[in-house]
Enzyme design. Structure first.
Site: not given
Length: 161
Positions: A41, A128, A17
């Site tokens: 989520k 991630s 990122h």
């Protein structure tokens, strides 16, 4: 002024990122890293925690701003006067989904472009979810997430899992 939005969940922000953020800041006058607030989520970090972690990692990028959004990305981009959405691509498998999203966003707002940036070779395998998995089992996350947040991620994983 050329303003771009780089959206994502960033749970947590990774070196991949950060690679896209830094390179985007060289192309645009302003880059808004937009943390998705998705109630469907269950992220490890809250939106405010993710924003703080990204802010720490981007403090030396004067044209980078960190914000959050919920709802349609094109509505957020319009509100921020952005005309470009940045999306990172790691592998061919990313492209099909990202291409579909770019077309949908174009349908919703024809004035907003999507720019795809290919992740640097040294970050192609980082996600991630992989970082969280490695951290869960006590693996070394150096080089996967920015040094500034390694201890935060370790602590959160120990506390939550």
């Amino acid at each position: 002024m050329k303003i771009a939005v780089y959206p994502g969940s960033f749970d947590p922000v990774t070196c991949g990122h950060l690679d896209i953020i830094k390179r985007s800041c060289k192309v645009f006058d302003k880059v808004i890293v937009a943390v998705l607030n998705n109630s469907a989520k269950h992220p490890l970090f809250s939106v405010s925690e993710r924003m703080e972690l990204i802010g720490r990692c981007t403090k030396d990028l004067p044209n980078c701003e960190v914000d959050s959004f919920g709802g349609l990305l094109v509505d957020f981009a319009k509100k921020k006067n952005a005309d470009t959405v940045i999306r990172g691509l790691r592998a061919i498998s990313d492209f099909e989904y990202e291409f579909q999203m770019a077309l949908l966003n174009k349908k919703l707002n024809p004035e907003i472009e999507t720019m795809f940036m290919v992740t640097s070779l040294n970050c192609l395998y980082i996600s991630s979810s992989v970082v969280k998995e490695i951290c869960l089992y006590g693996g070394n996350t150096q080089g996967l997430i920015p040094d500034e947040i390694i201890e935060d991620v370790k602590y959160k994983m120990e506390k939550e899992c």
